[in-house]
Enzyme design. Structure first.
Site, PDB file in Angstrom:
ATOM      1  N   ALA A 102      34.099  33.682  39.405  1.00  9.96           N
ATOM      2  CA  ALA A 102      35.489  34.107  39.239  1.00  9.96           C
ATOM      3  C   ALA A 102      36.263  32.956  38.608  1.00  9.96           C
ATOM      4  O   ALA A 102      35.764  31.846  38.502  1.00  9.96           O
ATOM      5  CB  ALA A 102      36.065  34.469  40.595  1.00  9.96           C
ATOM      6  N   GLY A 151      31.016  35.685  41.174  1.00  7.96           N
ATOM      7  CA  GLY A 151      31.453  36.942  40.562  1.00  7.96           C
ATOM      8  C   GLY A 151      30.493  37.401  39.479  1.00  7.96           C
ATOM      9  O   GLY A 151      30.324  38.601  39.256  1.00  7.96           O
ATOM     10  N   GLU A 157      27.781  39.121  41.236  1.00  3.61           N
ATOM     11  CA  GLU A 157      28.295  40.410  41.738  1.00  3.61           C
ATOM     12  C   GLU A 157      28.422  41.427  40.606  1.00  3.61           C
ATOM     13  O   GLU A 157      28.115  42.608  40.776  1.00  3.61           O
ATOM     14  CB  GLU A 157      29.644  40.195  42.436  1.00  3.61           C
ATOM     15  CG  GLU A 157      29.480  39.458  43.764  1.00  3.61           C
ATOM     16  CD  GLU A 157      30.792  38.962  44.344  1.00  3.61           C
ATOM     17  OE1 GLU A 157      31.539  38.267  43.618  1.00  3.61           O
ATOM     18  OE2 GLU A 157      31.081  39.264  45.503  1.00  3.61           O
ATOM     19  N   GLU A 178      29.807  30.823  46.697  1.00  5.39           N
ATOM     20  CA  GLU A 178      31.186  30.792  47.190  1.00  5.39           C
ATOM     21  C   GLU A 178      31.361  29.910  48.424  1.00  5.39           C
ATOM     22  O   GLU A 178      32.406  29.278  48.616  1.00  5.39           O
ATOM     23  CB  GLU A 178      31.663  32.213  47.531  1.00  5.39           C
ATOM     24  CG  GLU A 178      31.941  33.090  46.328  1.00  5.39           C
ATOM     25  CD  GLU A 178      30.706  33.819  45.817  1.00  5.39           C
ATOM     26  OE1 GLU A 178      29.580  33.469  46.221  1.00  5.39           O
ATOM     27  OE2 GLU A 178      30.887  34.752  45.008  1.00  5.39           O
TER      28      GLU A 178
END
Lengths: 257, 263
Positions: free
Chosen positions: A65, A108, A111, A131
């Protein structure tokens, strides 16, 4: 509207979406994700597109992210923004999405890869959910999709250590479909997408939906859904064509009807 | 810029010399870090088409400098051999493997302990008649590391590898050649010239193809036939798109020697 962070192209009936924020290793900011989902939905509506390849660069599919964008958020500001709501729309895409990943596939990025239906990885890929190293945890499906994909023990290990996997390791635990040399992974993903694009589209669509049912619903419900889908296909021209071609020993011509 | 190695590039060849001759070029943490960094740099430099690793003075490399790991640290903790390997040696060995250019160990003198392992992790070994190999680990109650347990049996066969690792016996240059541990042995006077000649020769060959040969063959050690065949197909597809392949074909048809550019 043109996309700032997504490059669009196509190859035959395969739509290709390329993440393009190279200076930040394709970090997924809100704008990029909104553009990506918008383009996916546009391809979903485009009858000329039968399958979608989602890719990044050799160096990074997506390194995570956009941390800069999130560093100063509060719980309430995140809640109000509904940061991840746009991600849920990926699940509404009924055409098969093939991720072609290389380099960093982290947080991310991992994901997003897991939101796709199939994955071809370069042998340079490093895949993981780091994370925890930033004092947070996955927020776009990482704990759920990783666990469903590779099982509780392995998922627990990756999520709690933040360690990354090589492409070979990811292949062994079933997280991805294929590993190819970095020079070839995109071509291999495209080949796979083209093979699927040549299949009868209604079958492709219902198989994708039924397989997803298997992951998220009790068996009886999934079996029931499968049977409905199976019966439904007998209302299609492609079923008649496919079975007749089989009996007549010729190659079927599917028309998606 | 490097303190423990010499690094020089010319004519497409990177020459890396381990340069602690008073210590028989024994490894320190700094030397391993410098070698790893230099290899990484050479790997990325498109001008470089062959890498030569050798030692300054009489020795190739005497293995770990025991002075560099011995004794307790400031907090009183004894050094942990496993961590030393994970942090220092293992990244160097992986870098040797992953650098897709031919790497020659020019073994000018004695190679002992991790010095043997590093020579084995290179792609080719050209050995001076004055050189010898000692898998010295067992002599101090340790196990071959830095890839010693991986490369040695693959190069000389399991039986011989176990013998050398278990006895720690010295292997002469001649014996090394006989058992396949050395690719070539040269008289001491000609050694430097021969090593240079081999390096220059490799640097003039199609570097991308050589890199793919290296990748595919090492990968093949971990794969079955079907997988290896698939990887050969990949590699051939990549090599088939190189300029050097086109040049090779063209030169063949025109009956002239090819001029490869490494791309």
């Amino acid at each position: 509207m043109t996309s700032r962070y997504i490059n669009l192209s196509s190859e035959g009936e395969v739509g290709i979406l390329t993440l393009n924020r190279p200076h930040v290793l394709n970090a997924l900011n809100r704008e990029l994700m909104l553009e990506l989902v918008t383009e996916l939905e546009r391809m979903e509506q485009d009858d000329a597109i039968k399958a979608i390849v989602l890719t990044g660069s050799e160096q990074a599919f997506a390194a995570g992210a956009d941390i800069k964008e999130m560093a100063d958020e509060s719980a309430i500001s995140m809640l109000l923004k509904r940061q991840f709501a746009v991600w849920d729309r990926i699940d509404g895409i009924t055409k098969p999405i093939i991720a072609a990943v290389s380099g960093y596939v982290l947080g991310g990025g991992c994901e997003l890869m897991m939101s796709c239906d199939l994955v071809v990885a370069s042998d340079t890929a490093r895949i993981g959910q780091p994370e925890i190293k930033l004092g947070v945890m996955p927020g776009a499906g990482g704990t759920q999709r990783l666990t469903k994909a590779i099982g509780l023990r392995k998922a627990m290990e990756l999520l709690l250590t933040g360690d990354t996997m090589t492409a070979e390791e990811a292949l062994r635990c079933g997280l991805i479909n294929k590993v190819a040399p970095v020079e070839m992974y995109f071509r291999e993903a495209l080949k796979l997408a083209q093979r699927i694009a040549d299949q009868p589209p209604l079958s492709v669509r219902l198989i994708k939906q039924a397989v997803r049912k298997a992951q998220d619903h009790p068996l009886a419900e999934g079996l029931d859904y499968e049977r409905h889908c199976f019966h439904l296909l007998f209302a299609s021209d492609d079923q008649k064509e496919g079975m007749n071609a089989f009996l007549e020993k010729r190659t079927p011509q599917f028309r998606g009807k | 810029m490097y303190k423990t190695i010499l690094y020089e590039v010319s004519g497409g060849v990177a020459r890396m010399t381990m340069n602690r001759p008073d210590k028989y070029n024994a490894f320190t943490g700094q030397m391993i870090a410098e070698m790893t960094a230099a290899l990484k740099k050479a790997g990325k430099d498109e001008e470089i088409r062959c890498i030569v690793l050798t030692g300054a003075g009489k020795a190739f490399n005497a293995g770990q400098d025991l002075g560099d790991v011995q004794g307790a640290d400031a907090q009183g903790a004894e050094p942990n051999h496993g961590d030393v390997l994970r942090e220092r040696y293992n990244p160097l060995i992986m870098q040797l493997r992953n650098t897709e250019k031919p790497i020659i160990a020019a073994v000018n003198g004695v190679a002992a302990g991790a010095g043997v392992s590093v020579a084995l992790a290179c792609d080719l070994r050209i050995v001076s008649e004055k050189a010898y190999f000692v898998n010295a680990f067992v002599n101090i109650g340790l196990v071959p590391d830095s890839g010693g347990c991986y490369f040695l049996p693959r190069l000389v066969g399991l039986g011989k590898a176990l013998e050398l690792a278990m006895t720690g016996d010295r292997v002469s240059a001649e014996e090394a050649y006989r058992i396949g541990l050395a690719n070539r042995v040269c008289a001491a006077e000609q050694f430097a010239d021969e090593a240079e000649r081999l390096a220059v020769k490799l640097a003039a060959l199609p570097t991308r193809a050589i890199g793919l040969i290296k990748r595919t063959m090492y990968k093949g050690l971990d794969m079955n036939l079907a997988q290896t065949l698939e990887h050969e197909a990949y590699a051939q597809e990549i090599a088939g798109n190189t300029e050097d392949h086109r040049e090779g074909m063209q030169a063949f048809l025109e009956k002239r020697p090819p001029e490869f550019k490494g791309v």
